[in-house]
Motif scaffolding. Structure first.
Motif, PDB file in Angstrom:
ATOM      1  N   ARG A   1       0.832  -1.203   0.000  1.00 18.93           N
ATOM      2  CA  ARG A   1       0.000   0.000   0.000  1.00 18.93           C
ATOM      3  C   ARG A   1       0.869   1.257   0.000  1.00 18.93           C
ATOM      4  O   ARG A   1       0.585   2.213  -0.722  1.00 18.93           O
ATOM      5  CB  ARG A   1      -0.925  -0.015   1.225  1.00 18.93           C
TER       6      ARG A   1
ATOM      7  N   ALA B   1       0.821   4.058  -2.856  1.00 14.90           N
ATOM      8  CA  ALA B   1       0.453   5.426  -2.472  1.00 14.90           C
ATOM      9  C   ALA B   1       1.441   6.454  -3.029  1.00 14.90           C
ATOM     10  O   ALA B   1       1.133   7.647  -3.111  1.00 14.90           O
ATOM     11  CB  ALA B   1       0.361   5.535  -0.960  1.00 14.90           C
TER      12      ALA B   1
ATOM     13  N   LEU C   1      -4.947   7.123  -2.953  1.00 17.32           N
ATOM     14  CA  LEU C   1      -5.817   6.073  -2.409  1.00 17.32           C
ATOM     15  C   LEU C   1      -6.736   6.691  -1.356  1.00 17.32           C
ATOM     16  O   LEU C   1      -6.267   7.092  -0.292  1.00 17.32           O
ATOM     17  CB  LEU C   1      -4.975   4.957  -1.782  1.00 17.32           C
TER      18      LEU C   1
ATOM     19  N   ASP D   1      -9.634   6.224   1.302  1.00 18.30           N
ATOM     20  CA  ASP D   1     -10.413   5.239   2.065  1.00 18.30           C
ATOM     21  C   ASP D   1     -11.894   5.449   1.810  1.00 18.30           C
ATOM     22  O   ASP D   1     -12.370   6.577   1.820  1.00 18.30           O
ATOM     23  CB  ASP D   1     -10.146   5.395   3.575  1.00 18.30           C
TER      24      ASP D   1
ATOM     25  N   VAL E   1     -10.224   1.062  -0.787  1.00 16.74           N
ATOM     26  CA  VAL E   1      -9.920   2.444  -1.149  1.00 16.74           C
ATOM     27  C   VAL E   1     -10.421   2.655  -2.569  1.00 16.74           C
ATOM     28  O   VAL E   1     -10.568   1.686  -3.333  1.00 16.74           O
ATOM     29  CB  VAL E   1      -8.401   2.752  -1.110  1.00 16.74           C
TER      30      VAL E   1
ATOM     31  N   VAL F   1      -9.224   4.361  -6.008  1.00 16.36           N
ATOM     32  CA  VAL F   1      -7.999   4.859  -6.617  1.00 16.36           C
ATOM     33  C   VAL F   1      -8.394   6.016  -7.532  1.00 16.36           C
ATOM     34  O   VAL F   1      -9.091   5.809  -8.529  1.00 16.36           O
ATOM     35  CB  VAL F   1      -7.286   3.729  -7.406  1.00 16.36           C
TER      36      VAL F   1
ATOM     37  N   ARG G   1     -12.009   0.470  -7.538  1.00 14.80           N
ATOM     38  CA  ARG G   1     -11.865   0.149  -6.113  1.00 14.80           C
ATOM     39  C   ARG G   1     -10.768  -0.886  -5.917  1.00 14.80           C
ATOM     40  O   ARG G   1     -10.629  -1.823  -6.707  1.00 14.80           O
ATOM     41  CB  ARG G   1     -13.180  -0.422  -5.569  1.00 14.80           C
TER      42      ARG G   1
END
Ligand code: SAM
Ligand code: SF4
Length: 343
Positions: free
Chosen positions: A224, A228, A233, A235, A247, A249, A255
């Motif tokens: 992750r 990132a 990303l 939540d 998350v 994107v 998703r």
């Protein structure tokens, strides 16, 4: 499948475990066999269960229906590879009646995709709307190396057939250190580009395999963090009833889910139990405690004994698991394979 006496369900009190969690999600492994031999899942020379030990498709229907009567709203059919079990479609067709009556919200399947070309339309006709397809790489040679026996071309044809049939597809990818870690961004762009969600899964120490577990384990917190750096990303509260946290994107609009049994304790909100193809109920994926449902299922035609056994088992559902990959021995903390319990 012929109608049995127990096809209609009498609503029962809901299944509430000792920690106040309602059990509303049942995962059912319908076979321990598979046409692949994924390196993290099975040894190449796996010994499978004798066929006589398996529940028949009628028994599986009865069992699932007993859970639906007790408030299960989501059924996931898994394995092994569920679509290699002979006549499996009849089980989907039988269970589809609970979708029609509104007793069940979702009937779904986790598959390696190898048989989807053949089954996609019929699954949709039976009431399946979303499926999970496991795919750890887009590279033909790597696919062969991971699955040992699989053909990526067949999976791609199957994926197309699924989407043409109107099935929403989520791609499940196990993050494997040194194997697909540099490909995760590409799989993400591809899945989202094709309109499919994606979920990343950490390897779990389940069952003896040929290799060393500590070699494969790649914490999703690292994945992750790497993603990132290239993607935004955000939540989101999206939930599918399973353990993934999602998350969105921003760059792809798709998703991305994370299932992190090893780095994150996902037990607090656990709503799931699992049944194996022999009728053993596991109240927790990461614990050995189990209840035999096959004996009460076979002991009488009525469901009284089965209902009692289910209630008794749920009253023992543990608060959580403690997966450990023992770094000295690389032995799994739970000795049964994912293909037995159902992923
Ligand atoms: N054969 C089907 C498939 O591959 O999708 C269904 C069964 S498989 C056991 C279900 C999921 O479990 C797959 O996504 C697979 O990648 C995952 N899986 C298998 N062994 C695992 C392990 N040791 N740790 C984490 N995930 C595993
Ligand atoms: Fe078969 Fe699925 Fe296990 Fe791979 S992960 S060997 S496809 S059961």
């Amino acid at each position: 499948m012929p109608d049995s006496q127990n096809t209609n369900i009498e609503p029962q009190p809901p299944l509430i475990d000792p920690f106040g969690r309602a059990v509303t999600y049942l995962r059912v492994s319908v076979t321990d066999r598979c046409d692949f031999r994924c390196v993290y899942c099975m040894a190449e020379d796996m010994t499978f269960l004798p066929k006589r030990d398996l529940l028949t498709l009628e028994e599986l229907d009865r069992l699932c229906s007993a859970f639906v009567a007790k408030g299960v709203r989501k059924l996931r059919i898994t394995g092994g590879e569920p679509l290699v079990r002979r006549n499996i479609l009849s089980l989907f067709e039988a269970l589809g009646r609970h979708i029609d009556t509104g007793a069940l919200d979702e009937l779904t399947v986790t598959t390696n995709g190898s048989q989807l070309e053949r089954f996609a339309v019929a699954l949709h006709d039976a009431g399946v709307r979303r499926i999970n397809v496991s795919l750890d790489t887009l590279d033909k040679a790597k696919f062969k190396a991971i699955t040992r026996w699989g053909e990526i071309g067949k999976v791609m044809t199957g994926l197309k057939a699924a989407r043409d049939a109107g099935l929403a597809v989520k791609i499940n990818t196990v993050a494997l250190k040194g194997v697909n870690e540099d490909e995760i961004e590409e799989i993400l762009r591809w899945s989202h580009g094709e309109g499919m969600d994606m979920t990343l899964i950490e390897t779990m120490p389940l069952g003896d395999i040929d290799g060393d577990r500590t070699d494969q384990y790649l914490p999703l917190s690292m994945v992750r963090a790497n993603l990132a750096e290239r993607f935004t990303l955000n939540d989101i509260a999206y939930k599918t009833g399973g353990p993934a946290r999602y998350v969105e994107v921003e760059e792809t609009g798709g998703r991305l889910g994370f299932i992190t049994p090893m780095t994150h304790n996902f037990c607090e909100s656990c709503n799931r139990v699992r049944v194996t193809c022999t009728g053993t109920l596991y109240m927790c994926l990461g614990q050995d405690d189990a209840a035999d449902l096959r004996a009460p299922l076979r002991a009488s035609e009525g469901n009284e004994l089965l209902d009692q056994a289910i209630d008794e088992a749920i009253s023992r559902k543990p608060e959580g698991h403690d997966f450990i990959i023992d770094r000295r021995t690389s032995r799994p903390s739970v000795s049964r394979h994912m293909s037995v319990t159902g992923g």
